[in-house]
Design an enzyme around this catalytic site. Structure first.
Site, PDB file in Angstrom:
ATOM      1  N   ASP A   1      33.274  59.473  35.939  1.00 41.83           N
ATOM      2  CA  ASP A   1      33.747  60.826  35.696  1.00 41.83           C
ATOM      3  C   ASP A   1      33.898  61.587  37.014  1.00 41.83           C
ATOM      4  O   ASP A   1      32.913  61.958  37.652  1.00 41.83           O
ATOM      5  CB  ASP A   1      32.747  61.551  34.789  1.00 41.83           C
ATOM      6  CG  ASP A   1      33.202  62.944  34.390  1.00 41.83           C
ATOM      7  OD1 ASP A   1      34.242  63.394  34.896  1.00 41.83           O
ATOM      8  OD2 ASP A   1      32.508  63.582  33.577  1.00 41.83           O
TER       9      ASP A   1
ATOM     10  N   TRP B   1      36.003  64.376  36.885  1.00 49.23           N
ATOM     11  CA  TRP B   1      36.684  65.550  36.326  1.00 49.23           C
ATOM     12  C   TRP B   1      35.700  66.618  35.841  1.00 49.23           C
ATOM     13  O   TRP B   1      36.116  67.616  35.290  1.00 49.23           O
ATOM     14  CB  TRP B   1      37.588  65.125  35.166  1.00 49.23           C
ATOM     15  CG  TRP B   1      38.630  64.133  35.558  1.00 49.23           C
ATOM     16  CD1 TRP B   1      39.882  64.406  36.020  1.00 49.23           C
ATOM     17  CD2 TRP B   1      38.513  62.697  35.537  1.00 49.23           C
ATOM     18  NE1 TRP B   1      40.551  63.225  36.283  1.00 49.23           N
ATOM     19  CE2 TRP B   1      39.740  62.162  35.998  1.00 49.23           C
ATOM     20  CE3 TRP B   1      37.498  61.817  35.174  1.00 49.23           C
ATOM     21  CZ2 TRP B   1      39.979  60.796  36.100  1.00 49.23           C
ATOM     22  CZ3 TRP B   1      37.717  60.452  35.286  1.00 49.23           C
ATOM     23  CH2 TRP B   1      38.943  59.956  35.746  1.00 49.23           C
ATOM     24  N   ASP B   2      34.400  66.388  36.010  1.00 50.08           N
ATOM     25  CA  ASP B   2      33.374  67.281  35.471  1.00 50.08           C
ATOM     26  C   ASP B   2      33.453  67.350  33.944  1.00 50.08           C
ATOM     27  O   ASP B   2      33.275  68.401  33.344  1.00 50.08           O
ATOM     28  CB  ASP B   2      33.492  68.686  36.079  1.00 50.08           C
ATOM     29  CG  ASP B   2      32.234  69.528  35.833  1.00 50.08           C
ATOM     30  OD1 ASP B   2      31.187  68.953  35.474  1.00 50.08           O
ATOM     31  OD2 ASP B   2      32.303  70.762  35.986  1.00 50.08           O
ATOM     32  N   TYR B   3      33.704  66.205  33.316  1.00 50.15           N
ATOM     33  CA  TYR B   3      33.709  66.119  31.863  1.00 50.15           C
ATOM     34  C   TYR B   3      32.309  65.777  31.348  1.00 50.15           C
ATOM     35  O   TYR B   3      32.145  64.960  30.434  1.00 50.15           O
ATOM     36  CB  TYR B   3      34.709  65.065  31.391  1.00 50.15           C
ATOM     37  CG  TYR B   3      36.160  65.492  31.459  1.00 50.15           C
ATOM     38  CD1 TYR B   3      36.525  66.809  31.258  1.00 50.15           C
ATOM     39  CD2 TYR B   3      37.164  64.571  31.712  1.00 50.15           C
ATOM     40  CE1 TYR B   3      37.852  67.206  31.306  1.00 50.15           C
ATOM     41  CE2 TYR B   3      38.500  64.950  31.762  1.00 50.15           C
ATOM     42  CZ  TYR B   3      38.831  66.272  31.557  1.00 50.15           C
ATOM     43  OH  TYR B   3      40.155  66.659  31.606  1.00 50.15           O
ATOM     44  N   ASP B   4      31.292  66.400  31.955  1.00 49.29           N
ATOM     45  CA  ASP B   4      29.929  66.156  31.492  1.00 49.29           C
ATOM     46  C   ASP B   4      29.770  66.604  30.042  1.00 49.29           C
ATOM     47  O   ASP B   4      30.548  67.404  29.523  1.00 49.29           O
ATOM     48  CB  ASP B   4      28.912  66.857  32.398  1.00 49.29           C
ATOM     49  CG  ASP B   4      29.200  68.345  32.569  1.00 49.29           C
ATOM     50  OD1 ASP B   4      30.275  68.802  32.158  1.00 49.29           O
ATOM     51  OD2 ASP B   4      28.340  69.040  33.124  1.00 49.29           O
TER      52      ASP B   4
END
Length: 812
Positions: free
Chosen positions: A481, A483-486
């Site tokens: 990740d 994209w900061d799709y945490d």
């Protein structure tokens, strides 16, 4: 009266000049559209604007010369525009508005001016045309205030028998999601579709701490028996009478304003004598209520409030008095920075707690928030389990050093820069598992040096053994990740019927991507179909991207369709054209376009999709209620050597620059807005929706709120136009068939019918709310209350410190 002569027809000079001015205006519009159209074509975009612009330029010039042909060319362009618009976006109202509304206005004016062009003989025809177009404009104006893009429910919920709790002693909102399962389901039915209209403010409490600067009031209160516990952004804990809202006690840990991210989304609650194996929430609720008002014979706390602070402390308080529990830690406090190494950078903490602590049996499970995008060497994402009785560290899960099971060796520290757990876990007592929603590894947008030992746990659901902290299974929602799709949402636990008379213990995980994963919570295996799909492979120097990414195709996805040029929007055709040009200039190949040294569009983006508000599940019928954010961002990598460090804009998210020290780049963030300051993509920008977990089908979807209180360029809209706005905070569903939401950009708490999504009531708040509401039965009166913290909506200048409880009027 001054007149001029044309074709033997005498016309008033004022009319002639009105027509000429109108013609010049149309020609200028055409010239602007044609100029922008040339640029758009050069970027590979639509030819419409060039062709329409040329047509309007010619039509305007002819109208200025009082040539009838100008009206015919204008009409031809308008008809072609209607055909083009319908072909591009169909009958969708909001996408059609900027395409057709300007033409409708221009056509209306032209109809009024026709007599000065073709003579008095056409006056009646002109009047009819103007009347028709006027009605079209009025209808469009009325439609602006109606909901559009609504998915109507085609089925009715099939309610399963469930125990309705009416006894106040059995009512407890003990966890962030009410129960360990995180379903935000309140099994009460006093407030229903028929009487919700009678809801009124029962009490209002003001904390005395306005949510200004870095503070946002996102608290979901905890309720035990006759007491409601609230925490403020600066971690003050206040106990309130559940019936009246009167303050009983207050504890101030005296934290400093962190200047970055002041939050306290909830407190925990613990009772030593209540712990049983297996734990049963419903059976123990009455016991909780009595213990919360007691003190043990030796003076120790019987009921305990567990507080975690933004200066990295954990404190236990006597639920009755608010005094620290002296037998916990050192005088009631545990220092959570132990073992983390450096956390303070020039007075700014890069690690602390924002979400509610998770009390599982006699264990307190904690992750932590880290300051995004600062450094590859940020504080650890270690997750720890502490004794709820003494504060002793029982276990630690350090994914970078799995051999460390408690404190690091003397002089050492937990692994730096590992994925963290800043949101709220859920847990299953029978299985003995706690489920962690993990973040992505720092510094978010570049990952060329990430080790495999931590990479596999990034942006995943991780199940740990509650007793030992050892990993039982991992399910990753994004590979590598950058994209900061945490995972921001708390997992929700619910048993899904298996069609054979039994059920499967499921975990439902919302993601920022708008994807919803349904997993078997025993094993982490998907229950519904998941496909690994190829994604773009272009990436910044030194980094890499996964060849495929998981898509939960067996469940509905919200707001996850890739953007196209046709999705670009504006209040007029000018800013829509500007947004089309801007879109074509961006680096964008879909959801997994990797950040680049070119301006790169991220969508759904790192705000969501689904954020920390999480889901609610009506446990009677298996309906999942969600609300989302549809606000893309534009990011751009810049080599460190080309950036003046003194000019970096510190902060978090849009409008800031992440230094990403230890990588080759910094990264800039901005919103993807039009020149008028509104989003460049068509609404809705947030929805309320219901999904049937039994059939995995979308039941209904509606725009989330209006622009009434939205502020654009310093001006408040003040019009209840239901565009559907981004939402923070989740919903709470009740056994009566309602789901309550705040968290919109307008200042309301709403009650929706779970069967249809239709609004049955809304209460005006003094400022906006970001929090998830909660509900309980007061043991004093037996009334059901719905409570919301209102400190101000995101991006709103109006701030406050309100806790507001709604209830039906008292019976005489």
């Amino acid at each position: 009266m001054t007149t001029v002569k044309q074709d033997a027809v005498t016309q008033p000079t004022s009319r002639v000049w009105s027509l000429r001015i109108f013609g010049v205006l149309v020609a200028l519009i055409g010239l602007t559209l044609a100029g922008g159209g040339i640029e758009l074509i050069g970027l590979g975009g639509s030819w419409y604007y060039l062709l329409a612009g040329i047509g309007l330029l010619i039509a305007g010039a002819l109208l200025a010369l009082r040539k009838t042909l100008g009206a015919w060319i204008f009409t031809l362009v308008m008809v072609a525009t209607i055909i083009w618009a319908l072909a591009e976006v169909g009958l969708r109202f909001w996408p059609l508005m900027p395409r057709l509304a300007p033409f409708a206005v221009l056509a209306f004016v032209l109809a009024l001016l026709l007599p000065s062009l073709a003579g008095p003989g056409i006056k009646r025809t002109s009047g009819v045309l103007a009347g028709i177009l006027g009605l079209v404009l009025i209808a469009g104006g009325v439609s602006v205030f109606q909901e559009h893009g609504v998915t109507q429910a085609q089925v009715q919920p099939q309610n399963d028998p469930i125990k309705i709790e009416t006894d106040g002693n059995a009512s407890a909102w003990q966890y962030y999601g009410r129960t360990p399962a995180g379903t935000r389901f309140a099994p009460f039915d006093q407030i229903d579709q028929n009487n919700a209209k009678d809801l009124q403010v029962a009490w209002t409490f003001r904390t005395g701490e306005d949510s200004v600067g870095a503070s946002e009031f996102q608290n979901t209160p905890t309720q035990i028996g006759d007491t409601v516990y609230v925490c403020t952004p600066l971690n003050k804990v206040i106990a309130l009478d559940a019936e009246t809202g009167k303050e009983r006690w207050r504890f101030d840990p005296k934290v400093q304003d962190r200047k970055t991210w002041n939050r306290c989304r909830g407190v925990g609650y613990y009772e030593p004598a209540a712990v049983k194996q297996p734990y049963n929430f419903a059976e123990d609720a009455a016991f909780h209520a009595s213990r919360a008002t007691q003190t043990t014979s030796d003076g120790q706390c019987a009921g305990r409030i567990v507080l975690t602070t933004i200066d990295a402390r954990m404190i236990e308080l006597d639920a009755k008095t608010g005094q620290p529990c002296e037998d916990f830690g050192h005088g009631g406090t545990v220092d959570l920075s132990t073992g983390l190494g450096k956390t303070d950078y020039d007075g700014v903490l890069w690690w602390y707690l924002t979400s509610a602590p998770t009390v599982a049996n006699n264990m307190i499970v904690l992750g932590g928030w880290v300051f995004d995008g600062r450094d590859v060497n940020e504080p650890s994402g270690v997750v720890r389990g502490f004794s709820a009785d003494t504060g002793e560290l029982i276990w630690a899960w350090d994914m970078g050093q799995p051999e460390i099971t408690k404190l690091p060796p003397e002089g050492g520290a937990y692994s730096r820069g590992t994925p963290n757990v800043w949101s709220t876990p859920a847990f299953d007592e029978k299985l003995g598992l706690v489920y962690l929603p993990t973040g992505n590894q720092q510094p978010d947008f570049w990952g060329g040096d990430r080790p495999e030992s931590t990479e596999k746990h990034s942006s995943a659901v991780v199940a740990l053994d509650i007793a030992t902290g050892r990993v039982k299974w991992v399910y990753q929602t994004v590979h590598h990740d950058i994209w900061d799709y945490d995972i921001a949402s708390q997992p929700a636990l619910y048993d899904i019927p298996d069609g054979k008379g039994g059920s499967t213990p499921a975990l439902i995980q919302l993601t920022k991507r708008g994807q919803i994963f349904m997993l078997d919570r025993r094993t982490g295996q998907p229950i519904t179909k998941v496909e690994e799909k190829p994604v773009p492979q272009t990436v910044a120097k030194g980094d890499w991207v996964a060849k495929t990414q998981p898509y939960s195709t067996g469940m509905p996805a919200l707001g996850a369709e890739p953007l196209t040029e046709a999705d670009m929007w504006g209040a007029t055709f000018f800013d829509q054209l500007a947004c089309r040009i801007a879109f074509r200039k961006l680096n964008y190949e879909g959801e997994f376009t990797a950040p680049s040294t070119k301006p790169t569009l991220l969508y759904p983006g790192y705000y969501g999709g689904f954020n920390w508000g999480s889901a609610s599940i009506d446990e009677r019928n298996g309906y999942l209620f969600v609300n989302d954010i549809r606000m893309p961002q534009v990011v751009q990598l810049e080599p460190h050597e080309s950036v003046d460090p003194s000019k970096l804009v510190a902060g978090h998210g849009v409008g800031s620059t992440y230094p990403m020290n230890g990588t080759p780049f910094v990264i800039d963030h901005r919103a993807f807005n039009s020149p008028l300051g509104i989003p460049c993509h068509a609404p809705p920008w947030g929805v309320f929706a219901a999904i049937d977990l039994k059939t995995q089908q979308l039941v209904w979807e509606r725009p989330a709120g209006t622009v009434e209180d939205a502020v654009v360029n310093g001006i408040k809209a003040k019009l209840p136009v239901p565009l559907g706005m981004p939402t923070l905070g989740g919903g709470v569903s009740t056994a009566s068939g309602l789901v309550f939401y705040a968290g919109t950009q307008d200042y309301y708490l709403r009650a929706l019918d779970i069967a249809t999504g239709e609004e049955v009531w809304k209460g005006r708040l003094p400022v906006g709310g970001q929090a998830t509401p909660m509900s309980y039965i007061s043991p004093e009166s037996g009334r059901q209350f719905v409570v919301i913290a209102a400190g101000g909506a995101r991006q709103s200048p109006d701030r406050g410190d309100y806790v507001i409880a709604y209830a039906l009027p008292k019976k005489p």
